[in-house]
Design an enzyme around this catalytic site. Structure first.
Site, PDB file in Angstrom:
ATOM      1  N   GLU A  68       0.866  -1.198   0.000  1.00 42.00           N
ATOM      2  CA  GLU A  68       0.000   0.000   0.000  1.00 42.00           C
ATOM      3  C   GLU A  68       0.896   1.239   0.000  1.00 42.00           C
ATOM      4  OE1 GLU A  68      -3.356   0.888  -0.306  1.00 42.00           O
ATOM      5  OE2 GLU A  68      -2.362   2.826  -0.248  1.00 42.00           O
ATOM      6  N   ASP A 117      -7.700   1.804  -7.987  1.00 43.45           N
ATOM      7  CA  ASP A 117      -8.150   3.132  -8.424  1.00 43.45           C
ATOM      8  C   ASP A 117      -8.456   3.097  -9.923  1.00 43.45           C
ATOM      9  OD1 ASP A 117      -7.727   4.270  -5.866  1.00 43.45           O
ATOM     10  OD2 ASP A 117      -5.587   4.316  -6.275  1.00 43.45           O
ATOM     11  N   LYS A 121      -9.651   9.421 -16.251  1.00 46.89           N
ATOM     12  CA  LYS A 121      -9.211  10.276 -17.367  1.00 46.89           C
ATOM     13  C   LYS A 121      -8.282   9.483 -18.284  1.00 46.89           C
ATOM     14  CE  LYS A 121      -9.454  14.695 -15.013  1.00 46.89           C
ATOM     15  NZ  LYS A 121      -8.676  15.662 -14.266  1.00 46.89           N
ATOM     16  N   ASP A 153     -15.753  -2.730  -8.627  1.00 49.73           N
ATOM     17  CA  ASP A 153     -17.145  -2.313  -8.800  1.00 49.73           C
ATOM     18  C   ASP A 153     -17.280  -1.550 -10.116  1.00 49.73           C
ATOM     19  OD1 ASP A 153     -15.427  -0.230  -7.661  1.00 49.73           O
ATOM     20  OD2 ASP A 153     -17.190   1.012  -8.040  1.00 49.73           O
ATOM     21  N   THR A 190     -13.499  -6.900   0.984  1.00 49.82           N
ATOM     22  CA  THR A 190     -12.629  -5.750   1.256  1.00 49.82           C
ATOM     23  C   THR A 190     -13.475  -4.580   1.802  1.00 49.82           C
ATOM     24  OG1 THR A 190     -12.767  -4.470  -0.795  1.00 49.82           O
ATOM     25  CG2 THR A 190     -11.373  -6.432  -0.857  1.00 49.82           C
ATOM     26  N   GLU A 191     -12.800  -3.513   2.259  1.00 48.14           N
ATOM     27  CA  GLU A 191     -13.537  -2.342   2.774  1.00 48.14           C
ATOM     28  C   GLU A 191     -14.430  -1.744   1.677  1.00 48.14           C
ATOM     29  OE1 GLU A 191      -9.895  -3.113   3.645  1.00 48.14           O
ATOM     30  OE2 GLU A 191      -9.597  -1.077   2.919  1.00 48.14           O
ATOM     31  N   TYR A 192     -13.849  -1.529   0.504  1.00 51.44           N
ATOM     32  CA  TYR A 192     -14.614  -0.941  -0.595  1.00 51.44           C
ATOM     33  C   TYR A 192     -15.747  -1.864  -1.017  1.00 51.44           C
ATOM     34  CZ  TYR A 192     -12.017   3.299  -1.731  1.00 51.44           C
ATOM     35  OH  TYR A 192     -11.480   4.560  -1.705  1.00 51.44           O
ATOM     36  N   GLU A 193     -15.427  -3.138  -1.077  1.00 51.74           N
ATOM     37  CA  GLU A 193     -16.419  -4.122  -1.508  1.00 51.74           C
ATOM     38  C   GLU A 193     -17.648  -4.092  -0.602  1.00 51.74           C
ATOM     39  OE1 GLU A 193     -14.627  -7.962  -1.758  1.00 51.74           O
ATOM     40  OE2 GLU A 193     -16.235  -8.781  -2.974  1.00 51.74           O
TER      41      GLU A 193
HETATM   42  C1  SAM Z   1      -9.696   2.284  -4.018  1.00 50.52           C
HETATM   43  S1  SAM Z   1      -8.580   1.776  -2.827  1.00 50.52           S
HETATM   44  C2  SAM Z   1      -9.075   0.093  -2.474  1.00 50.52           C
HETATM   45  C3  SAM Z   1      -8.543  -0.416  -1.170  1.00 50.52           C
HETATM   46  C4  SAM Z   1      -8.829  -1.884  -0.852  1.00 50.52           C
HETATM   47  N1  SAM Z   1      -8.126  -2.747  -1.769  1.00 50.52           N
HETATM   48  C5  SAM Z   1     -10.304  -2.194  -0.875  1.00 50.52           C
HETATM   49  O1  SAM Z   1     -10.739  -2.929  -1.764  1.00 50.52           O
HETATM   50  O2  SAM Z   1     -11.023  -1.731   0.005  1.00 50.52           O
HETATM   51  C6  SAM Z   1      -7.100   1.524  -3.801  1.00 50.52           C
HETATM   52  C7  SAM Z   1      -5.845   1.512  -2.967  1.00 50.52           C
HETATM   53  O3  SAM Z   1      -4.756   1.166  -3.807  1.00 50.52           O
HETATM   54  C8  SAM Z   1      -3.641   1.946  -3.447  1.00 50.52           C
HETATM   55  N2  SAM Z   1      -2.721   1.985  -4.605  1.00 50.52           N
HETATM   56  C9  SAM Z   1      -3.017   2.512  -5.825  1.00 50.52           C
HETATM   57  N3  SAM Z   1      -1.957   2.417  -6.642  1.00 50.52           N
HETATM   58  C10 SAM Z   1      -0.970   1.815  -5.921  1.00 50.52           C
HETATM   59  C11 SAM Z   1       0.358   1.455  -6.210  1.00 50.52           C
HETATM   60  N4  SAM Z   1       0.906   1.729  -7.416  1.00 50.52           N
HETATM   61  N5  SAM Z   1       1.105   0.863  -5.253  1.00 50.52           N
HETATM   62  C12 SAM Z   1       0.555   0.611  -4.036  1.00 50.52           C
HETATM   63  N6  SAM Z   1      -0.701   0.956  -3.688  1.00 50.52           N
HETATM   64  C13 SAM Z   1      -1.466   1.524  -4.624  1.00 50.52           C
HETATM   65  C14 SAM Z   1      -4.238   3.304  -3.072  1.00 50.52           C
HETATM   66  O4  SAM Z   1      -3.383   4.071  -2.267  1.00 50.52           O
HETATM   67  C15 SAM Z   1      -5.511   2.871  -2.363  1.00 50.52           C
HETATM   68  O5  SAM Z   1      -5.320   2.749  -0.981  1.00 50.52           O
END
Ligand code: SAM
Length: 211
Positions: A68, A117, A121, A153, A190-193
């Site tokens: 992370e 993420d 864009k 999602d 997961t949290e988001y899920e």
């Molecule tokens: C939308 S959150 C989802 C978090 C978790 N996986 C969930 O499903 O609840 C995406 C996470 O991926 C991390 N992230 C994005 N690109 C990353 C990268 N290149 N290396 C490490 N972490 C990354 C972001 O900081 C963020 O905390």
């Protein structure tokens, strides 16, 4: 994931350097030994760590590495993991862009991408964790028949990812456009899920196997 800066996060991650690996490249080729397992899972973008903690508990015979890049979020994941510290898991609180410096070729069995993420864009597509550039990196470090397991999602990201993988040496071996319509005790939410499930939004899931 936007979050207010936590002044304790970075010092906390440094303090816990027996769990949060400060120099992952020094473990290159040694992860099996360090985690005492023949099977290595890597989750990229672990967020607050629900999946990482849940899965390392569910599969104690496997080794789990969470990655992370956001230190505020990583600190929450690490705090959670340390409340029930398991010898089969370690954490990397750094951007996964350098992942090939941390793992040898054929060292990893599974890569998990959970609710990555979407970077909507078009100019930001290269930042997607399922962009071709990342897929090429995963190809190197995965074992033959190693898998990438992806949940999201986001329909656009899912479609993009299927196409990106279709143009590589991976085969789509499983997919669902409503993964949670059935009970899946083998897979941690997961949290988001859990947020999307509360909103009754479908969860997309795909597994890509290296051939
Ligand atoms: C939308 S959150 C989802 C978090 C978790 N996986 C969930 O499903 O609840 C995406 C996470 O991926 C991390 N992230 C994005 N690109 C990353 C990268 N290149 N290396 C490490 N972490 C990354 C972001 O900081 C963020 O905390």
């Amino acid at each position: 994931m936007r979050m207010r800066n936590k002044s304790w996060a970075k010092p906390f991650l440094i303090e816990n350097d027996d769990f949060v690996v400060a120099s992952p490249s020094s473990n290159k080729g040694k992860w099996n030994e360090l985690l005492n397992s023949d099977v290595i899972h890597v989750e990229i973008g672990s967020g607050k760590g629900d999946y990482f903690c849940g899965m390392s508990k569910l599969y104690p015979e496997h080794g789990w590495i969470g990655i992370e890049k956001n230190s505020n979020v990583a600190a929450i994941a690490v705090k959670k993991a340390l409340e029930d510290r398991r010898s089969n898991s370690l954490f990397i609180a750094t951007d996964a862009k350098d992942i090939n410096e941390w793992f040898c070729e054929n060292e990893v069995d599974f890569i998990h991408l959970n609710f990555s993420d979407p970077w909507p864009k078009s100019g930001n597509r290269k930042r997607r964790l399922s962009h071709q550039n990342f897929i090429n990196k995963y190809y190197e470090l995965l074992k033959k028949e190693g898998c990438i397991v992806m949940k999201t999602d986001n329909k656009d990201l899912f479609e993009f990812s299927l196409l990106e993988f279709a143009n590589t040496s991976f085969t789509l071996v499983d997919f669902s456009v409503d993964f949670r319509r059935n009970v899946h005790d083998e897979d941690t939410i997961t949290e988001y899920e859990s947020k999307f499930m509360e909103l009754n939004q479908p969860i997309y899931r795909a597994i890509f196997k290296k051939h």
